[in-house]
Write an enzyme that holds these catalytic residues in place. Structure first.
Site, PDB file in Angstrom:
ATOM      1  N   ASP A  51       0.661  -3.435  -4.273  1.00  0.00           N
ATOM      2  CA  ASP A  51       0.014  -4.774  -4.867  1.00  0.00           C
ATOM      3  C   ASP A  51      -0.463  -4.604  -6.240  1.00  0.00           C
ATOM      4  O   ASP A  51      -0.746  -5.545  -7.099  1.00  0.00           O
ATOM      5  CB  ASP A  51      -1.261  -5.050  -4.027  1.00  0.00           C
ATOM      6  CG  ASP A  51      -2.229  -3.978  -4.287  1.00  0.00           C
ATOM      7  OD1 ASP A  51      -3.185  -4.461  -5.236  1.00  0.00           O
ATOM      8  OD2 ASP A  51      -2.289  -2.966  -3.822  1.00  0.00           O
ATOM      9  N   ASP A  97       1.968   1.387  -0.253  1.00  0.00           N
ATOM     10  CA  ASP A  97       0.385   1.271  -0.405  1.00  0.00           C
ATOM     11  C   ASP A  97      -0.050   0.841   0.724  1.00  0.00           C
ATOM     12  O   ASP A  97       0.421   0.144   1.413  1.00  0.00           O
ATOM     13  CB  ASP A  97       0.091   0.522  -1.968  1.00  0.00           C
ATOM     14  CG  ASP A  97      -1.318   0.091  -2.005  1.00  0.00           C
ATOM     15  OD1 ASP A  97      -1.906   1.445  -2.245  1.00  0.00           O
ATOM     16  OD2 ASP A  97      -1.838  -0.821  -2.186  1.00  0.00           O
ATOM     17  N   LEU A  98      -1.663   1.135   0.995  1.00  0.00           N
ATOM     18  CA  LEU A  98      -2.244   0.342   2.130  1.00  0.00           C
ATOM     19  C   LEU A  98      -3.184  -0.667   1.868  1.00  0.00           C
ATOM     20  O   LEU A  98      -2.894  -1.707   1.916  1.00  0.00           O
ATOM     21  CB  LEU A  98      -2.892   1.678   2.710  1.00  0.00           C
ATOM     22  CG  LEU A  98      -2.216   2.869   3.022  1.00  0.00           C
ATOM     23  CD1 LEU A  98      -2.855   3.969   3.606  1.00  0.00           C
ATOM     24  CD2 LEU A  98      -1.000   2.234   4.344  1.00  0.00           C
ATOM     25  N   ASP A  99      -4.293  -0.251   0.841  1.00  0.00           N
ATOM     26  CA  ASP A  99      -5.505  -1.278   0.607  1.00  0.00           C
ATOM     27  C   ASP A  99      -4.716  -2.347  -0.215  1.00  0.00           C
ATOM     28  O   ASP A  99      -3.967  -2.184  -1.361  1.00  0.00           O
ATOM     29  CB  ASP A  99      -6.421  -0.648  -0.229  1.00  0.00           C
ATOM     30  CG  ASP A  99      -7.335   0.485   0.515  1.00  0.00           C
ATOM     31  OD1 ASP A  99      -7.300   0.360   1.897  1.00  0.00           O
ATOM     32  OD2 ASP A  99      -7.835   1.358   0.087  1.00  0.00           O
TER      33      ASP A  99
END
Length: 239
Positions: free
Chosen positions: A189, A19-21
């Protein structure tokens, strides 16, 4: 806080999706800054709209309305943002044709991110060992944010037409990595969109719990959990 669970060995992992954000960088400071830059642009080019969107409550209200009006765009945060801008322009009496340029202003600023301290070392560690695939519901472009060299591929909801927790986006990420889903470790997250959804899609999962909150899903066994990407790399290095 719940006690930590033993970290599994994850033998057989052949790729990692990430994941990124809020995994590599905090997203809300980025969005807030991009919205400020957009508002400054509007003061110069669409002053009536800028006046109408002076406070975040008004901005969120327009966004909520577009989400309700355009459920077909639920997977596409860029399209939702663009149509929110268009709606605000029209209501204020400004030229709705400005929506495209205004969105470009927002989008360019949205690609400026401030990485968590452990992000770069983790990317170097992970990318040196496995094909690394970005898997995000957001609109960040790993090349635009300067991280493209670490990624084998990138799968974004707004480009593929489905969003997490839909298992199809995880299947596309596994396909991009060139391995079966059962050989992929997903790290993110969000307990539901990342950890639970990845496991439901047949992947292994690690929940990145930077805030040290309790596992929120009663009845679902918590996955392997780490407090940081640094801890993730330490655990994976043990083999």
């Amino acid at each position: 806080m719940q006690p930590p669970h033993a970290f599994p060995s994850f033998t057989g992992i052949r790729a990692v999706t990430l994941d990124l954000d809020d995994t590599l960088w905090p997203i809300w400071p980025t969005i807030a800054r991009a919205e400020r830059v957009l508002l400054e642009w509007m003061h110069a080019h669409a002053p009536a709209t800028a006046q109408a969107l002076q406070d975040t409550t008004a901005v969120r209200a327009v966004r909520t309305e577009i989400v309700q009006l355009r459920p077909d765009l639920a997977h596409d945060l860029s399209a939702l943002r663009r149509e929110s801008i268009r709606l605000a322009l029209g209501r204020a009496g400004d030229d709705t044709a400005l929506a495209e340029t205004a969105f470009d202003v927002f989008f360019a600023e949205r690609q400026r991110v401030d990485l968590f301290d452990d992000a770069l070392p983790a990317l170097e560690f992970l990318a040196s060992r496995w094909p690394l695939v970005a898997l995000s519901n957001g609109t960040a472009d790993v090349h635009a944010v300067g991280l493209g060299r670490f990624f084998h591929a990138s799968v974004s909801a707004h480009l593929v037409g489905v969003a997490k927790p839909d298992p199809r986006i995880f299947a596309l990420a596994a396909e991009a990595a060139g391995v079966p889903a059962a050989s992929v470790l997903h790290v993110g997250d969000d307990a539901r969109l990342d950890a639970c959804a990845a496991r439901d899609a047949g992947m292994h999962a690690v929940w990145l719990n930077r805030g040290g909150v309790d596992w929120p899903h009663e009845g679902a066994v918590p996955p392997a959990t780490v407090a940081s990407l640094a801890q993730l790399c330490q655990e994976l290095a043990k083999g």
